[in-house]
Design a protein around this motif. Structure first.
Motif, PDB file in Angstrom:
ATOM      1  N   ALA A   1       0.842  -1.190   0.000  1.00  0.00           N
ATOM      2  CA  ALA A   1       0.000   0.000   0.000  1.00  0.00           C
ATOM      3  C   ALA A   1       0.876   1.237   0.000  1.00  0.00           C
ATOM      4  CB  ALA A   1      -0.918   0.000   1.226  1.00  0.00           C
ATOM      5  N   ARG A   2       0.253   2.365  -0.209  1.00  0.00           N
ATOM      6  CA  ARG A   2       0.953   3.647  -0.156  1.00  0.00           C
ATOM      7  C   ARG A   2       0.123   4.629   0.663  1.00  0.00           C
ATOM      8  NH1 ARG A   2      -1.274   3.025  -5.221  1.00  0.00           N
ATOM      9  NH2 ARG A   2      -2.713   4.646  -5.952  1.00  0.00           N
ATOM     10  N   GLU A   3       0.724   5.736   1.011  1.00  0.00           N
ATOM     11  CA  GLU A   3       0.016   6.733   1.803  1.00  0.00           C
ATOM     12  C   GLU A   3      -0.980   7.513   0.947  1.00  0.00           C
ATOM     13  OE1 GLU A   3       2.428   8.772   5.055  1.00  0.00           O
ATOM     14  OE2 GLU A   3       3.979   8.238   3.613  1.00  0.00           O
ATOM     15  N   ARG A   4      -2.068   7.903   1.591  1.00  0.00           N
ATOM     16  CA  ARG A   4      -3.016   8.805   0.926  1.00  0.00           C
ATOM     17  C   ARG A   4      -2.687  10.237   1.342  1.00  0.00           C
ATOM     18  NH1 ARG A   4      -7.546   7.154   2.876  1.00  0.00           N
ATOM     19  NH2 ARG A   4      -8.583   6.141   1.095  1.00  0.00           N
TER      20      ARG A   4
ATOM     21  N   GLY B   1       5.252  12.706   3.252  1.00  0.00           N
ATOM     22  CA  GLY B   1       4.403  11.689   3.828  1.00  0.00           C
ATOM     23  C   GLY B   1       4.960  11.215   5.155  1.00  0.00           C
ATOM     24  N   VAL B   2       4.075  10.773   6.040  1.00  0.00           N
ATOM     25  CA  VAL B   2       4.511  10.273   7.346  1.00  0.00           C
ATOM     26  C   VAL B   2       5.459   9.082   7.161  1.00  0.00           C
ATOM     27  CG1 VAL B   2       3.738   9.242   9.516  1.00  0.00           C
ATOM     28  CG2 VAL B   2       2.416  11.078   8.461  1.00  0.00           C
TER      29      VAL B   2
ATOM     30  N   ASP C   1      10.305  22.473  10.801  1.00  0.00           N
ATOM     31  CA  ASP C   1      11.234  22.226   9.691  1.00  0.00           C
ATOM     32  C   ASP C   1      10.636  21.255   8.680  1.00  0.00           C
ATOM     33  OD1 ASP C   1      13.597  23.699  10.772  1.00  0.00           O
ATOM     34  OD2 ASP C   1      13.400  22.220  12.372  1.00  0.00           O
ATOM     35  N   TYR C   2       9.756  20.358   9.182  1.00  0.00           N
ATOM     36  CA  TYR C   2       9.120  19.366   8.322  1.00  0.00           C
ATOM     37  C   TYR C   2       7.673  19.182   8.771  1.00  0.00           C
ATOM     38  CZ  TYR C   2      13.860  18.108   6.939  1.00  0.00           C
ATOM     39  OH  TYR C   2      15.149  18.150   6.471  1.00  0.00           O
ATOM     40  N   LEU C   3       6.808  18.903   7.810  1.00  0.00           N
ATOM     41  CA  LEU C   3       5.450  18.453   8.089  1.00  0.00           C
ATOM     42  C   LEU C   3       5.323  17.049   7.528  1.00  0.00           C
ATOM     43  CD1 LEU C   3       2.465  18.642   8.884  1.00  0.00           C
ATOM     44  CD2 LEU C   3       2.046  19.843   6.704  1.00  0.00           C
ATOM     45  N   ALA C   4       5.117  16.069   8.405  1.00  0.00           N
ATOM     46  CA  ALA C   4       4.898  14.683   7.986  1.00  0.00           C
ATOM     47  C   ALA C   4       3.396  14.444   8.020  1.00  0.00           C
ATOM     48  CB  ALA C   4       5.625  13.715   8.924  1.00  0.00           C
ATOM     49  N   CYS C   5       2.823  14.238   6.838  1.00  0.00           N
ATOM     50  CA  CYS C   5       1.365  14.251   6.726  1.00  0.00           C
ATOM     51  C   CYS C   5       0.886  13.074   5.883  1.00  0.00           C
ATOM     52  CB  CYS C   5       0.926  15.572   6.089  1.00  0.00           C
ATOM     53  SG  CYS C   5      -0.841  15.865   6.118  1.00  0.00           S
ATOM     54  N   GLY C   6      -0.080  12.317   6.393  1.00  0.00           N
ATOM     55  CA  GLY C   6      -0.629  11.201   5.637  1.00  0.00           C
ATOM     56  C   GLY C   6      -1.975  10.791   6.183  1.00  0.00           C
ATOM     57  N   PHE C   7      -2.921  10.548   5.287  1.00  0.00           N
ATOM     58  CA  PHE C   7      -4.290  10.222   5.681  1.00  0.00           C
ATOM     59  C   PHE C   7      -4.585   8.752   5.415  1.00  0.00           C
ATOM     60  CE2 PHE C   7      -4.134  14.765   5.240  1.00  0.00           C
ATOM     61  CZ  PHE C   7      -4.913  15.225   6.288  1.00  0.00           C
ATOM     62  N   HIS C   8      -3.934   7.900   6.221  1.00  0.00           N
ATOM     63  CA  HIS C   8      -4.067   6.448   6.168  1.00  0.00           C
ATOM     64  C   HIS C   8      -3.469   5.904   4.867  1.00  0.00           C
ATOM     65  CE1 HIS C   8      -5.170   2.930   8.244  1.00  0.00           C
ATOM     66  NE2 HIS C   8      -6.305   2.651   7.653  1.00  0.00           N
ATOM     67  N   LEU C   9      -3.848   4.706   4.475  1.00  0.00           N
ATOM     68  CA  LEU C   9      -3.185   4.009   3.382  1.00  0.00           C
ATOM     69  C   LEU C   9      -4.159   3.663   2.255  1.00  0.00           C
ATOM     70  CD1 LEU C   9      -1.027   1.535   5.509  1.00  0.00           C
ATOM     71  CD2 LEU C   9      -0.275   3.673   4.462  1.00  0.00           C
ATOM     72  N   VAL C  10      -3.585   3.489   1.065  1.00  0.00           N
ATOM     73  CA  VAL C  10      -4.344   3.130  -0.131  1.00  0.00           C
ATOM     74  C   VAL C  10      -3.724   1.869  -0.721  1.00  0.00           C
ATOM     75  CG1 VAL C  10      -5.094   3.866  -2.416  1.00  0.00           C
ATOM     76  CG2 VAL C  10      -4.811   5.562  -0.601  1.00  0.00           C
ATOM     77  N   PRO C  11      -4.497   0.806  -0.975  1.00  0.00           N
ATOM     78  CA  PRO C  11      -3.926  -0.414  -1.559  1.00  0.00           C
ATOM     79  C   PRO C  11      -3.331  -0.157  -2.946  1.00  0.00           C
ATOM     80  CG  PRO C  11      -6.132  -0.823  -0.690  1.00  0.00           C
ATOM     81  CD  PRO C  11      -5.930   0.657  -0.684  1.00  0.00           C
ATOM     82  N   ASN C  12      -2.205  -0.781  -3.215  1.00  0.00           N
ATOM     83  CA  ASN C  12      -1.613  -0.727  -4.561  1.00  0.00           C
ATOM     84  C   ASN C  12      -2.252  -1.809  -5.427  1.00  0.00           C
ATOM     85  OD1 ASN C  12       0.246   1.363  -3.992  1.00  0.00           O
ATOM     86  ND2 ASN C  12       1.669  -0.091  -3.075  1.00  0.00           N
TER      87      ASN C  12
END
Length: 407
Positions: free
Chosen positions: A86-89, A103-104, A218-229
């Motif tokens: 999967a990958r991050e949304r 991404g987180v 310095d950084y924003l790590a942002c991700g809204f759960h996962l998306v299947p590949n």
């Protein structure tokens, strides 16, 4: 890794083609974590052939093409097990294209590869357990975490906690993570609304229960759960249901001799992925009874996965994050205002080139699926960008004998 080990241990000739230089995916990334080491040792002792490459085409039935470093692999198989992960949304908001907005999981992967994070201020935002795991990992490597923003409400988090009661190991993991990021603010009902800075991010503004707060970082790590590949399963003709690959009890897809395990069948975490891989490997090796014995364990983990998906579903308010000028498709610089006048994914692609850049819709596709409820309607080769010569030619037949595994 689990699928390959089980199939090889039961007499099958097995090859793994992995798009990372080291096995272990995004979770282990070749580390010496005990579970990873156990499976790596089983692979070595069972004689599994391991190749590094990225599958991009199915030129003929039971044949795949993969691009490696300066080599083109032609892989012929009798049975195929897909474990594409999967990958991050990512969801677009003003400033999300600034440098150092990542991404987180992406930040975590870079640090695992040696990226220096000590002394840097990292705001973590989005949704899902990955936020806590990343915060703990970054803290261990010296990062400062001023705030962790979780879009889910406290009430929903409380309900999700009851699902943990049947999983004591996950409770222990959660307590360990909480101890590791102790001192960092954790805020529910909170999400990023804008990032600001000149050449790179300097601050992020968040909404917390309707109140706006700005944090320098310095950084924003942002991700809204996962998306299947699911691009490769789609290319092979596998049936997709609710954005996941449809499989039967033995992890068989709707395409003959093709199995699927792990996150493409539904986001569930590493433990569920391992069990599904074991079932797929055993079934591919003809060990039906042994595969069936793992069904109860899988069902228990699937129940937890369903609770996870329900708890961390995205709230409707996030659809209002983009401003008209916010870029949604980063590859082709397509703005939100250019997309909202279209009725579907195909129409938007034809009129704006959204999803037609190097990432081939892997970033903007899930974003538009959430923002506009669009669904990608097809996948065409190559499913990853490749060198032109690899699309125009076939490898030397001798290469198939040295690199092509059967399973």
């Amino acid at each position: 890794m689990a699928a390959a080990a089980h199939a090889a241990e039961h007499g099958q000739r097995v090859g793994i083609i992995d798009d990372n230089a080291a096995l272990g995916g995004q979770i282990w990334r070749g580390q010496s974590e005990p579970t990873a080491s156990k499976w790596a040792e089983r692979l070595r002792s069972s004689g599994v052939t391991v190749l590094c490459g990225r599958i991009f085409h199915e030129p003929a039935p039971h044949t795949l093409l993969a691009e490696g470093d300066d080599v083109l692999h032609e892989l012929r198989y009798e049975r195929l097990i897909l474990a594409t992960g999967a990958r991050e949304r990512f969801l677009p908001f003003p400033g999300w294209t600034l440098a150092n907005v990542m991404g987180v999981g992406g930040v975590q992967a870079m640090v695992k590869s040696g990226f220096p994070i000590r002394g840097k201020r990292v705001v973590i935002a989005g949704t899902g357990p990955l936020l806590l795991a990343a915060a703990a990992y970054l803290r261990r490597h010296g990062a400062e975490i001023p705030i962790i923003c979780e879009q889910v409400s406290w009430a929903r988090l409380a309900r999700f906690s009851t699902a943990l009661l049947g999983h004591p190991r996950k409770i222990v993991q959660g307590l360990q993570l909480k101890r590791q990021f102790a001192g960092a603010r954790f805020c529910a009902n909170s999400w990023p609304v804008a990032a600001s800075g000149k050449s790179a991010i300097e601050a992020v503004t968040t909404s917390r229960s309707g109140k706006m707060e700005t944090f320098s970082c310095d950084y924003l790590a942002c991700g809204f759960h996962l998306v299947p590949n699911i691009e490769l399963p789609l290319l092979l003709g596998c049936q997709i249901e609710n954005s996941c690959v449809h499989v039967d009890d033995f992890q068989r897809t709707t395409v003959a001799d093709v199995f699927c395990a792990g996150e493409p069948t539904g986001i569930g975490g590493v433990e569920l992925s391992l069990v599904e891989g074991e079932i797929a490997g055993l079934t591919a090796a003809g060990r039906i009874a042994e595969a069936s014995s793992l069904f109860p364990k899988r069902e228990k983990l699937q129940r937890f996965a369903r609770s996870l998906g329900q708890a961390f579903r995205l709230r409707p308010e996030l659809r209002s994050l983009p401003a008209p000028e916010t870029i949604v498709c980063r590859c082709e610089d397509v703005r939100y205002s250019n997309l909202r006048e279209h009725t579907g994914w195909r129409d938007a692609k034809l009129q704006t080139r959204c999803g037609m850049g190097p990432c081939q819709g892997r970033i903007c596709g899930p974003a538009t699926q959430f923002l506009f409820k669009w669904n990608p309607d097809s996948v065409r080769p190559p499913i990853f960008p490749v060198h032109v010569e690899n699309m125009a030619s076939r490898p030397d037949p001798e290469l198939c004998e040295t690199t092509g595994g059967r399973e």
